[in-house]
Scaffold this motif. Structure first.
Motif, PDB file in Angstrom:
ATOM      1  N   LEU A  39       0.832  -1.207   0.000  1.00 34.55           N
ATOM      2  CA  LEU A  39       0.000   0.000   0.000  1.00 34.55           C
ATOM      3  C   LEU A  39       0.863   1.251   0.000  1.00 34.55           C
ATOM      4  O   LEU A  39       0.608   2.204  -0.736  1.00 34.55           O
ATOM      5  CB  LEU A  39      -0.903  -0.001   1.232  1.00 34.55           C
ATOM      6  CG  LEU A  39      -2.041  -1.006   1.219  1.00 34.55           C
ATOM      7  CD1 LEU A  39      -2.800  -0.951   2.523  1.00 34.55           C
ATOM      8  CD2 LEU A  39      -2.972  -0.700   0.074  1.00 34.55           C
ATOM      9  N   LEU A  40       1.897   1.213   0.832  1.00 35.28           N
ATOM     10  CA  LEU A  40       2.781   2.380   0.894  1.00 35.28           C
ATOM     11  C   LEU A  40       3.429   2.642  -0.454  1.00 35.28           C
ATOM     12  O   LEU A  40       3.564   3.783  -0.887  1.00 35.28           O
ATOM     13  CB  LEU A  40       3.847   2.165   1.965  1.00 35.28           C
ATOM     14  CG  LEU A  40       3.377   2.418   3.392  1.00 35.28           C
ATOM     15  CD1 LEU A  40       4.495   2.163   4.374  1.00 35.28           C
ATOM     16  CD2 LEU A  40       2.890   3.848   3.519  1.00 35.28           C
ATOM     17  N   LEU A  41       3.804   1.543  -1.104  1.00 32.45           N
ATOM     18  CA  LEU A  41       4.431   1.685  -2.421  1.00 32.45           C
ATOM     19  C   LEU A  41       3.468   2.366  -3.394  1.00 32.45           C
ATOM     20  O   LEU A  41       3.844   3.286  -4.132  1.00 32.45           O
ATOM     21  CB  LEU A  41       4.835   0.310  -2.932  1.00 32.45           C
ATOM     22  CG  LEU A  41       5.542   0.310  -4.279  1.00 32.45           C
ATOM     23  CD1 LEU A  41       6.905   0.933  -4.130  1.00 32.45           C
ATOM     24  CD2 LEU A  41       5.664  -1.090  -4.822  1.00 32.45           C
ATOM     25  N   LEU A  42       2.212   1.901  -3.360  1.00 32.36           N
ATOM     26  CA  LEU A  42       1.213   2.503  -4.261  1.00 32.36           C
ATOM     27  C   LEU A  42       1.070   3.994  -3.983  1.00 32.36           C
ATOM     28  O   LEU A  42       1.059   4.820  -4.895  1.00 32.36           O
ATOM     29  CB  LEU A  42      -0.149   1.832  -4.053  1.00 32.36           C
ATOM     30  CG  LEU A  42      -0.265   0.368  -4.450  1.00 32.36           C
ATOM     31  CD1 LEU A  42      -1.681  -0.117  -4.239  1.00 32.36           C
ATOM     32  CD2 LEU A  42       0.120   0.215  -5.903  1.00 32.36           C
ATOM     33  N   ILE A  43       0.991   4.322  -2.699  1.00 31.88           N
ATOM     34  CA  ILE A  43       0.802   5.734  -2.343  1.00 31.88           C
ATOM     35  C   ILE A  43       2.004   6.555  -2.771  1.00 31.88           C
ATOM     36  O   ILE A  43       1.865   7.636  -3.355  1.00 31.88           O
ATOM     37  CB  ILE A  43       0.565   5.855  -0.833  1.00 31.88           C
ATOM     38  CG1 ILE A  43      -0.766   5.227  -0.479  1.00 31.88           C
ATOM     39  CG2 ILE A  43       0.586   7.301  -0.398  1.00 31.88           C
ATOM     40  CD1 ILE A  43      -0.984   5.105   0.985  1.00 31.88           C
TER      41      ILE A  43
END
Ligand SMILES: [Zn+2]
Ligand SMILES: [Zn+2]
Lengths: 199, 1084
Positions: free
Chosen positions: B10-14
């Protein structure tokens, strides 16, 4: 019956641009007349197809339902963003129009029973005929008035962008499209049905 | 561990989306730092003694040629309108040509007193940007960083300020835009609203009734008149219309009258701020829009060289600033980039330039030199505070001016020694060219940095955002139903995006000036392609299972999402976005309602089709039509809930504020501060706000009690018990304090003014810490002998929340033979997850209530009610699907609706997506005066601005847990068969998910992905719209702010989503710690 459907297509959209309330009134009467005409037509040709005859209780219930539906439409229109007080008469007329286009046919053809209404909506395939027509017209009238709201915020400064003119046009247009659709759809459905009966 | 992995994804996506946004912003948002230094009257570079010795006329940098000036701005006056074409016949059809004959006559009769120029504007050609350019002499950018965001007032050095500093009196007539740019600067002003584009005459006639009498008086030095009729006529009819001819004829009369009334010490400038297109519009950068006209006239001689017929000289609009400044003996505004118009400085009445060529040139060089020195000072100062100008160019510019300066000094000393020679003349001419080229190059350097969109960066940024979108789509759709291992494709995508991110960061950090990141573009394309292929080939799409997803509400919510994205491409839809989003939301609610009704009905039919009972039921229904029967129908209950939901949503719209473009819109009274109201309404509103906040707290309390989460004395429970009411109490006190009149308030010492709010902060922070440290709101019944007590009467309301399942599970683990009585009894376990999330949201919403102030805070009550109703409806629609709601997880439509709600409540908390509508006063709730850092006030303003989105984005885990609670309201809305399905087995509530940790995490991940995906899709759309419309008239007022808000919105919602994700994981781990403790207790 089909001819009338096609004829009615021209009735609505012509009359509303300058004076919204009057225009909507004309639409309402046109819708009423159209429905009644159909109803009488069907009553004359195929009285058996209608569930219950004229009974005063039923008519009263129908009226109650119609008023209720009209009120509901009014509330829904306001919820969707129509001004609360400023153009209340316009909103009311719009609600009446929707009632006439959506609910009146139901009341006329299927009586005041809500169960019957749902039946029409869910089991579209079970009956071919009146139900299909009513189903198409009411659904597309609702859809049309929904779509009619789209041009309102645009900055073209056209007179017809005032609420509720475009929605009224959308509703009537949708109704006519519904009629057209059912006019196209019914014969095909009939033919397939007859074929399947043939086997 | 699995949870952490998901979190990393998720962090990567953000991060992908955010970095893409940053790259986009770097290319798109032209920005420049504002230097508020003002030019001084006696700078070090002025050759004072030498300059003034001949003249004896006052002036700062140069002697003032004119004491007074009249500036007539005719909006949208094109060069074409001014230039006289003698080949045209009198009755030619074009309505806009040769309609200003007085200019032509003046040029002919007095060639040494008048000049006509093509006046080239800098895009965007909108009036406000042009006025800034015409007074400051600088280039337009979107963010004049450091500017006062609160209003449009110009803080940079400008002509008006310089006039005031030299005690000139300025009278203003016309377009009220000027007053917002220069509030309180004019000694007398007659302003008229510029808003109604259809109104051709109000402004012009208003000016004309006042300007002549005012001109006759002698109490002015500068008159500014801004006529709007020509511009409005263009917008309404286009240039070629008889109304335009009338308008131009009227303007011709204005010019004639003014020139006749002028005295020798006055100079007149007639100019257009921009041109217009063939259709009469402006804003873009086409030649038609850029070419305005400039006419200069004075009864005294102003130039030495008469203008040739058909000669059209072009000057930039910024050139007006130094020209007027030096002509009037004012300092040139500090950040000016324009160049003086040299011809106007060749003539000096006090220095006998008429006969002496070298004096003419020297006079011009003096003006140019001052101008160049000013620019050089500006660039040097700018370079100190910002680093966006390219250093090598600046260095070469510096060399140029140094060389010119030493040349000038040498030349003057040589002239004093040898007198004026031919050689000196040539040298002066060369110097003039050197200064001109210096000014031109300096301007070009700045233009390249400040006024050019970097398309490559824009595309790269958008593509990176698109990668983020496609990844979240992939993870939401294609990966959802596989088990907890990652397929190769997913691994590839994760690795690829990490690489992309890494590359992009490196490139931006270390090689910002080099070639655009081609690698990043290629990588982005590959990633998008692969994830699209992945989605297409995923088992879910090809499977029949997909058809289950294509329910009517999912399809319609997708359509609405697409429409919501399309909205960003139309300025009028952005303007009315508050109404449009509400329309969408209502539609979705109605669709959900229809779905519930259909489901109910189809169940009913199934029942009815059961042979004997069914027939009876049918008959009885047909026969007697019972009103009671209708009312008790679940559909009716659902209908009522829906109507309430719609109405609440509609009431929320009474908190909307207006943006400038919304005609006929009135700000809601809730936005005004309490102390500005009269006494009665003040009391009413105050009591109303108090009631609302009390209702909010009580409702949450009641809910928690109902589910048995308020028992015992655990730390979390205590916080939930005492925290919110206390905080609410102090918030109410704080509001009461703020409502006092300012004079009373000032009599308190400072610390008392902010005490209440700071107590609230303290309570809320303590509450949050407690909630985080012990997030599980359950209560273990201490002794086993008391086991029977809960079933007795006074615990009635807790009974449904008792948890029995644990007993079975534990006894099974002991071999299934142990005594049932020995199982522990835990209160509130059935709503363990949801209660924690509810508590978190309610505590945060109290903080937001404080930020919003008493006026808007009631809207948070609406938000709470709406959230509750929405969750109930949503649970019904989930549960009425004939699937196991635990395995199925949250539906797409629910996620879309939640994100729509958060947008709606952005507006319903009194905000609009414009820069001036940010509520800066929020920074001062609970704090007084100046801040050392910008961090804290920024955070507070952020809380205020995004309070709606924060609530709804923190509440998303409830989408998973709520349907498992099967509340009473929900049961009313669902047909009995579903209830039976639910109640098979004992009621476990959301504790069911504790048994399946992987499933829980996967659901969390999916919803989170959905939220982030929706936010980034909208961000992508807003970015595309802004990039597409980058030359649009409204780009700086509508599209760019909307994009910025969308970016901030994305950051907010993803941060909140991640926080909620972490919070649920925290609850989960605390819960498992709690469960682990249980058996040991038992054995002791
Ligand atoms: Zn303008
Ligand atoms: Zn304009």
């Amino acid at each position: 019956g089909l001819l009338i459907y096609l004829l009615i297509k021209n009735e609505g959209p012509f009359s509303i641009t300058s004076n919204p309330v009057n225009g909507v009134k004309i639409c309402i009467t046109a819708g009423c007349v159209h429905c009644l005409l159909n109803f009488i037509l069907f009553y004359v040709y195929a009285p058996n197809s209608l569930e219950s005859g004229f009974r005063i209780v039923n008519i009263a219930k129908c009226c109650c339902l119609l008023v209720l539906a009209c009120f509901t439409f009014h509330v829904i229109a306001i919820c969707f963003g129509a001004p609360l007080i400023k153009s209340a008469t316009e909103t009311l007329h719009f609600a009446i129009l929707l009632t006439v286009l959506v609910c009146l046919p139901f009341c006329l053809f299927f009586g005041p029973s809500i169960e019957n209404w749902f039946e029409v909506f869910i089991d579209k395939s079970s009956h071919v005929g009146l139900e299909t027509v009513v189903y198409f017209t009411s659904l597309s009238a609702l859809l049309g008035s929904w779509l009619g709201a789209i041009p309102i915020p645009l900055d073209w400064d056209q007179p017809w962008q005032e609420w509720p003119i475009s929605c009224v046009v959308g509703a009537v247009g949708g109704y006519s499209v519904g009629l057209l659709l059912s006019a196209v759809y019914l014969p095909r459905k009939y033919s397939t049905l007859h074929k399947s009966k043939f086997f | 561990m699995f949870g952490i992995k998901l979190l990393l994804i998720l962090l990567l996506l953000i991060l992908l989306t955010i970095s893409g946004t940053l790259v986009f912003i770097k290319g798109f948002l032209l920005s420049r730092s504002v230097i508020e230094t003002k030019s001084q009257c006696s700078p070090e570079f002025a050759l004072r003694a030498e300059d003034h010795s001949h003249h004896g006329v006052e002036g700062c940098w140069m002697h003032g040629r004119f004491k007074r000036a009249i500036i007539v701005i005719i909006d949208a006056l094109k060069y074409e309108f001014m230039a006289f074409n003698s080949s045209l016949q009198q009755n030619d059809v074009t309505h806009y040509k040769n309609k200003l004959p007085s200019i032509h006559q003046l040029l002919k009769r007095k060639p040494l007193n008048s000049r006509l120029y093509k006046f080239i504007a800098d895009p965007p050609t909108t009036t406000m940007q042009r006025l800034k350019g015409l007074t400051t002499g600088s280039l337009p950018t979107f963010v004049d960083a450091g500017a006062n965001f609160h209003s449009y007032a110009i803080t940079e050095d400008n002509l008006i300020d310089q006039m005031l500093r030299q005690d000139k009196k300025v009278k203003f007539f016309g377009d009220d835009t000027w007053l917002s740019l220069f509030p309180g600067k004019f000694s007398k002003s007659f302003d008229f609203p510029s808003f109604d584009v259809k109104d051709l005459h109000t402004v012009d006639n208003g000016i004309l009734t006042h300007i002549y009498p005012e001109m006759r008086q002698s109490n002015w030095d500068v008159i500014i008149a801004h006529f709007l009729g020509v511009d409005h006529c263009g917008h309404k009819y286009g240039p070629n219309h008889s109304a335009m001819a009338e308008k131009l004829t009227q303007m011709d009369a204005v010019i004639r009258n003014i020139t006749e009334m002028m005295r020798d010490d006055t100079v007149l400038f007639v100019m257009g701020d921009h041109g217009m297109t063939k259709t009469g519009d402006h804003g873009g950068d086409s030649a038609d829009e850029l070419e305005a006209g400039l006419f200069i006239y004075s009864p005294a001689q102003i130039t030495h060289t008469p203008q040739k017929e058909d000669e059209n000289v072009a000057v930039a609009q910024t050139d007006f600033v130094p020209t007027l400044a030096l002509l009037m003996g004012l300092p040139i505004p500090f950040s000016n980039l324009g160049m003086v118009i040299p011809e106007l400085f060749g003539h000096c009445p006090w220095w006998d330039t008429g006969s002496n060529e070298i004096r003419r040139v020297y006079h011009r060089v003096k003006a140019l030199r001052l101008n160049a020195q000013q620019i050089s000072t500006y660039l040097a100062t700018y370079q100190q505070i910002a680093s966006d100008l390219p250093v090598p160019q600046l260095r070469s510019l510096q060399q140029q001016i140094n060389k010119a300066e030493s040349d000038v000094q040498n030349l003057i000393t040589a002239m004093i020694k040898d007198g004026a020679t031919d050689d000196a003349l040539h040298k002066f001419i060369a110097l003039e060219e050197a200064y001109k080229s210096y000014i031109r190059e300096a301007r070009e350097t700045c233009e390249g940095v400040w006024a050019k969109f970097d398309l490559k960066l824009i595309v790269t940024g958008l593509l990176t955002v698109a990668v983020g979108v496609s990844q979240s789509c992939y993870f939401f759709v294609a990966w959802s139903n596989s088990d907890d291992s990652f397929p190769t494709l997913a691994k590839f995508l994760i690795g690829g995006s990490a690489l992309h991110l890494f590359y992009l960061t490196l490139h931006m950090l270390f090689f910002p000036e080099t070639v655009p990141p081609l690698m990043a573009v290629i990588l982005a394309l590959v990633l998008i392609f692969v994830s699209v292929v992945g989605i297409k080939n995923s088992p879910l799409i090809n499977n029949i299972e997909m058809r289950r997803y294509l329910t009517i509400d999912n399809i319609i919510s997708s359509l609405i999402l697409i429409m919501n994205c399309c909205l960003f491409f139309s300025n009028s839809f952005i303007v009315y976005e508050n109404a449009v989003t509400m329309f969408f939301m209502q539609t979705l609610i109605v669709v959900v309602f229809l779905k519930i009704i259909f489901k109910n009905f189809s169940v009913q039919r199934k029942e009815a089709l059961k042979p004997d009972i069914g027939r009876q039921m049918r008959k009885s229904k047909a026969a007697n039509y019972d009103l009671l029967h209708v009312i008790t129908q679940p559909s009716t209950a659902a209908f009522i809930v829906i109507i309430i939901c719609c109405i609440v949503l509609r009431i929320a719209s009474s908190f909307y504020s207006c943006r400038e473009e919304q005609h006929s819109c009135e700000d809601s009274t809730f936005i005004l501060p309490l102390s500005s109201l009269d006494e009665r309404t003040r009391n009413q509103r105050y009591l109303f706000s108090v009631f609302c906040i009390a209702a909010m707290v009580t409702a949450v309390r009641y809910w928690l009690k109902h589910y048995g989460n308020m028992n015992g004395m655990g730390a979390g429970v205590t916080a939930a018990y005492y925290g919110p009411p206390l905080a609410a109490l102090f918030i109410v006190f704080h509001w009461a304090l703020q409502a006092l009149p300012q004079s009373v308030l000032d009599s308190f010492p400072r610390w008392q003014q902010v005490l209440m709010a700071q107590i609230v902060y303290a309570i809320i922070i303590v509450c949050l810490i407690v909630i985080l440290s012990s997030p599980v709101l359950v209560y273990l019944l201490p002794t086993r002998t008391d086991f029977q007590i809960p079933y007795q009467a006074h615990f009635k309301h807790i009974v449904p929340t008792l948890y029995n399942q644990l007993k079975v599970q534990l006894s099974e683990s002991e071999g299934g033979s142990s005594d049932a009585n020995k199982a522990p009894v835990v209160y509130g376990l059935g709503s363990v997850y949801s209660s924690s999330v509810v508590l978190l949201v309610s505590v945060v919403s109290l903080l937001l209530a404080l930020m919003l102030g008493d006026g808007i805070a009631p809207s948070l009550l609406l938000a709470t009610v709406l959230l509750y109703l929405f969750l109930e409806l949503y649970s019904v629609s989930v549960n009425s699907q004939e699937l196991d709601s635990v395995n199925e997880g949250p539906t797409w439509s629910g996620i879309v609706m939640l994100s729509l709600l958060s947008t709606i409540f952005f507006f319903a908390t009194g905000h609009q997506a414009t820069i001036p509508s940010i509520r800066f006063e929020a920074a001062y709730t609970g704090f007084y005066g100046d801040f050392n850092t910008l961090l804290l006030p920024g955070f507070l303003i952020w809380l205020n601005t995004f309070s709606g989105p924060i609530i709804f984005n923190l509440a998303w885990p409830l989408l998973i847990f709520w349907p498992l609670l099967s509340s009473a309201l929900m049961k009313m809305m669902v047909k009995r068969t579903f209830q039976q399905k639910q109640n098979e087995g004992s009621w476990k509530g959301d504790f069911r998910l504790y048994d399946n940790a992987t499933l829980l995490r996967k659901h969390l991940f999916r919803v989170c992905c959905g939220m982030i995906g929706i936010a980034s899709v909208k961000l992508l759309a807003a970015g595309c719209a802004a990039a597409l419309h980058r030359r649009h008239l409204m780009v700086w007022k509508i599209f760019a702010p909307r994009f910025i808000y969308e970016a901030a919105f994305f950051t907010t919602s993803s941060a909140c989503a991640i926080l909620a994700f972490l919070f649920v994981l925290r609850v989960d781990s605390a819960l498992s710690a709690f469960i682990r403790k249980l058996p040991t207790k038992k054995q002791s």
